[in-house]
Design a protein around this motif. Structure first.
Motif, PDB file in Angstrom:
ATOM      1  N   GLU A 234      -7.732   3.086   3.875  1.00 29.30           N
ATOM      2  CA  GLU A 234      -8.934   2.191   4.236  1.00 29.30           C
ATOM      3  C   GLU A 234      -9.126   1.752   2.436  1.00 29.30           C
ATOM      4  OE1 GLU A 234     -12.603   5.595   5.104  1.00 29.30           O
ATOM      5  OE2 GLU A 234     -10.667   5.936   6.051  1.00 29.30           O
ATOM      6  N   TYR A 235      -8.306   2.367   1.426  1.00 29.34           N
ATOM      7  CA  TYR A 235      -8.662   1.415  -0.159  1.00 29.34           C
ATOM      8  C   TYR A 235      -7.109   0.599  -0.206  1.00 29.34           C
ATOM      9  CZ  TYR A 235      -8.231   0.767  -4.681  1.00 29.34           C
ATOM     10  OH  TYR A 235      -8.242   0.731  -5.861  1.00 29.34           O
ATOM     11  N   ALA A 236      -6.546   1.221   0.350  1.00 28.47           N
ATOM     12  CA  ALA A 236      -4.965   0.175   0.179  1.00 28.47           C
ATOM     13  C   ALA A 236      -3.921   0.039   1.254  1.00 28.47           C
ATOM     14  CB  ALA A 236      -3.834   0.900  -0.939  1.00 28.47           C
ATOM     15  N   LEU A 237      -3.348  -0.952   2.036  1.00 30.26           N
ATOM     16  CA  LEU A 237      -2.643  -1.182   2.989  1.00 30.26           C
ATOM     17  C   LEU A 237      -1.337  -0.549   2.929  1.00 30.26           C
ATOM     18  CD1 LEU A 237      -3.580  -4.760   4.181  1.00 30.26           C
ATOM     19  CD2 LEU A 237      -4.750  -2.696   5.704  1.00 30.26           C
ATOM     20  N   GLY A 238      -1.256   0.424   3.380  1.00 35.52           N
ATOM     21  CA  GLY A 238       0.748   1.203   3.798  1.00 35.52           C
ATOM     22  C   GLY A 238       0.260   2.113   3.177  1.00 35.52           C
ATOM     23  N   THR A 239      -0.905   2.648   2.963  1.00 36.63           N
ATOM     24  CA  THR A 239      -0.757   3.812   2.236  1.00 36.63           C
ATOM     25  C   THR A 239      -2.031   5.194   3.167  1.00 36.63           C
ATOM     26  OG1 THR A 239      -0.547   3.516   0.469  1.00 36.63           O
ATOM     27  CG2 THR A 239      -1.804   5.030   0.038  1.00 36.63           C
TER      28      THR A 239
ATOM     29  N   LEU B 188       0.572   9.090   0.170  1.00 35.30           N
ATOM     30  CA  LEU B 188       2.023   8.656   0.236  1.00 35.30           C
ATOM     31  C   LEU B 188       1.589   7.464   1.740  1.00 35.30           C
ATOM     32  CD1 LEU B 188       2.371  12.282   2.400  1.00 35.30           C
ATOM     33  CD2 LEU B 188       3.558  11.179   0.523  1.00 35.30           C
ATOM     34  N   PRO B 189       3.123   6.899   1.350  1.00 36.05           N
ATOM     35  CA  PRO B 189       2.828   5.771   2.551  1.00 36.05           C
ATOM     36  C   PRO B 189       3.029   6.032   4.160  1.00 36.05           C
ATOM     37  CG  PRO B 189       5.369   6.051   1.097  1.00 36.05           C
ATOM     38  CD  PRO B 189       4.342   7.572   0.584  1.00 36.05           C
ATOM     39  N   VAL B 190       2.365   5.570   4.777  1.00 32.35           N
ATOM     40  CA  VAL B 190       1.629   5.599   5.866  1.00 32.35           C
ATOM     41  C   VAL B 190       2.655   6.136   6.558  1.00 32.35           C
ATOM     42  CG1 VAL B 190       2.219   2.756   7.004  1.00 32.35           C
ATOM     43  CG2 VAL B 190       0.368   4.601   7.602  1.00 32.35           C
ATOM     44  N   HIS B 191       4.370   5.482   6.217  1.00 30.92           N
ATOM     45  CA  HIS B 191       5.120   6.854   7.023  1.00 30.92           C
ATOM     46  C   HIS B 191       5.626   7.134   6.940  1.00 30.92           C
ATOM     47  CE1 HIS B 191       7.686   4.551   4.103  1.00 30.92           C
ATOM     48  NE2 HIS B 191       7.931   5.643   4.239  1.00 30.92           N
ATOM     49  N   GLN B 192       4.825   8.052   5.918  1.00 31.99           N
ATOM     50  CA  GLN B 192       5.419   9.481   6.016  1.00 31.99           C
ATOM     51  C   GLN B 192       3.996  10.286   6.158  1.00 31.99           C
ATOM     52  OE1 GLN B 192       7.005  10.164   1.896  1.00 31.99           O
ATOM     53  NE2 GLN B 192       8.246   8.296   1.547  1.00 31.99           N
TER      54      GLN B 192
ATOM     55  N   PRO C  47       5.175   6.293  -6.257  1.00 34.73           N
ATOM     56  CA  PRO C  47       4.467   5.879  -7.074  1.00 34.73           C
ATOM     57  C   PRO C  47       2.704   6.357  -7.140  1.00 34.73           C
ATOM     58  CG  PRO C  47       5.376   4.018  -5.917  1.00 34.73           C
ATOM     59  CD  PRO C  47       5.979   5.641  -5.622  1.00 34.73           C
ATOM     60  N   ALA C  48       1.465   6.445  -7.979  1.00 33.00           N
ATOM     61  CA  ALA C  48       0.318   6.672  -7.519  1.00 33.00           C
ATOM     62  C   ALA C  48      -0.233   5.076  -6.723  1.00 33.00           C
ATOM     63  CB  ALA C  48      -0.185   6.946  -8.636  1.00 33.00           C
ATOM     64  N   VAL C  49      -1.025   5.129  -6.040  1.00 37.99           N
ATOM     65  CA  VAL C  49      -1.715   3.601  -5.366  1.00 37.99           C
ATOM     66  C   VAL C  49      -2.079   3.466  -6.371  1.00 37.99           C
ATOM     67  CG1 VAL C  49      -3.646   3.309  -4.052  1.00 37.99           C
ATOM     68  CG2 VAL C  49      -1.839   5.266  -3.599  1.00 37.99           C
ATOM     69  N   GLU C  50      -1.602   1.579  -6.196  1.00 36.88           N
ATOM     70  CA  GLU C  50      -2.527   0.746  -7.715  1.00 36.88           C
ATOM     71  C   GLU C  50      -3.318   0.598  -7.577  1.00 36.88           C
ATOM     72  OE1 GLU C  50      -1.249  -3.926  -9.014  1.00 36.88           O
ATOM     73  OE2 GLU C  50      -0.467  -2.899  -7.633  1.00 36.88           O
ATOM     74  N   GLU C  51      -4.280   0.053  -8.770  1.00 32.67           N
ATOM     75  CA  GLU C  51      -6.431   0.163  -8.905  1.00 32.67           C
ATOM     76  C   GLU C  51      -6.263  -0.971  -8.233  1.00 32.67           C
ATOM     77  OE1 GLU C  51     -10.162   2.023 -11.327  1.00 32.67           O
ATOM     78  OE2 GLU C  51      -8.142   2.833 -11.877  1.00 32.67           O
ATOM     79  N   TRP C  52      -6.088  -1.730  -7.525  1.00 31.40           N
ATOM     80  CA  TRP C  52      -6.213  -2.769  -7.087  1.00 31.40           C
ATOM     81  C   TRP C  52      -7.547  -3.909  -7.115  1.00 31.40           C
ATOM     82  CZ3 TRP C  52      -8.602  -6.194  -3.265  1.00 31.40           C
ATOM     83  CH2 TRP C  52      -8.132  -5.237  -2.002  1.00 31.40           C
ATOM     84  N   ALA C  53      -8.256  -2.950  -6.663  1.00 33.22           N
ATOM     85  CA  ALA C  53     -10.089  -2.820  -6.793  1.00 33.22           C
ATOM     86  C   ALA C  53     -10.781  -1.676  -6.947  1.00 33.22           C
ATOM     87  CB  ALA C  53     -10.549  -3.041  -5.351  1.00 33.22           C
TER      88      ALA C  53
END
Length: 241
Positions: A184-189, A209-213, A113-119
């Motif tokens: 910087e925008y989304a934790l874990g990404t 990508l997820p940070v673990h990748q 999934p894409a990063v959710e635009e939470w801000a």
């Protein structure tokens, strides 16, 4: 409706317009019917009459422009989906237009999934790879104007802390090199963006990508970058979308 559309099609086949009698004949309509429809279409703004001939009006041109815009967006979406499938990551396309960051299209999947635009992406350009890449392409005056309207504020604990630090980072970026952003925008990404310049318009494509990748990030963005010339060519778009 069909008769009106036939008249509009007939008008569209004449660059310099055509008179009512000719349009009626080409549309296969009785002249009184054609006159009535032409008057209605003119009143509604779909046609205009100049020196005895009918041409497209503002309303018809807006419709045509909307269709062309949708066609360009579809081409962009199709291309992003292709590279999403080839590389196996979400792919984003954004432009800087009229002083704002605009996310034009995103291609992702349920499994990636894409990063959710939470801000709001427009207000947080300093904190994500898309925005940093676009800001790095602006001249100093345009960049400062943007930051005056959208001040730098940390979005996560990893975000750039202030405008001075951001300006130093943007100034140190190498031309046409990927911009990397880690949480910087989304934790874990983690995200990477590559600059695309068409004429005077700043644009960018990005992946996440997820940070673990994170180990996949640079190879994936390099794969995208190596093909971006062909990709832009295949889109055949003017960025005025």
């Amino acid at each position: 409706m069909q008769r009106a559309l036939r008249l509009l099609e007939a008008v569209g086949s004449h660059r310099d317009g055509a008179p009512a009698k000719q349009l009626a004949r080409e549309a296969g309509l009785p002249l009184p019917t054609a006159y009535h429809l032409l008057r209605t279409l003119t009143h509604e703004g779909y046609l205009r009459r100049e020196k005895g001939v009918f041409l497209y009006g503002d309303a018809a041109e807006r419709l045509a422009g909307g269709g062309a815009q949708q066609n360009r967006r579809t081409k962009i979406s199709d291309s992003l989906e292709h590279w999403r499938d080839v590389i196996g990551v979400p792919v984003y396309f954004a432009v800087y237009r009229e002083g704002e960051i605009e996310l034009v299209a995103v291609a992702d999947t349920p499994n990636a999934p894409a990063v959710e635009e939470w801000a709001d992406f427009r207000e947080t350009g300093h904190a994500h790879a898309l925005g940093q890449c676009l800001l790095s392409q602006l001249d100093e005056k345009s960049r400062q104007d943007h930051l005056d309207r959208h001040p730098v504020q940390p979005v996560t604990r990893y975000s750039v802390p202030g405008q001075r630090a951001l300006m130093e980072r943007l100034g140190s970026m190498e031309r046409m090199k990927p911009v990397i952003e880690r949480q910087e925008y989304a934790l874990g990404t983690v995200c990477a963006a590559i600059p695309i310049t068409v004429g005077t318009t700043a644009a960018t494509m990005a992946i996440s990508l997820p940070v673990h990748q994170e180990g996949r990030l640079l190879p994936a963005v390099e794969q995208l970058r190596s093909e971006v010339g062909a990709l832009v060519s295949s889109l055949a778009f003017s960025i005025s979308i």
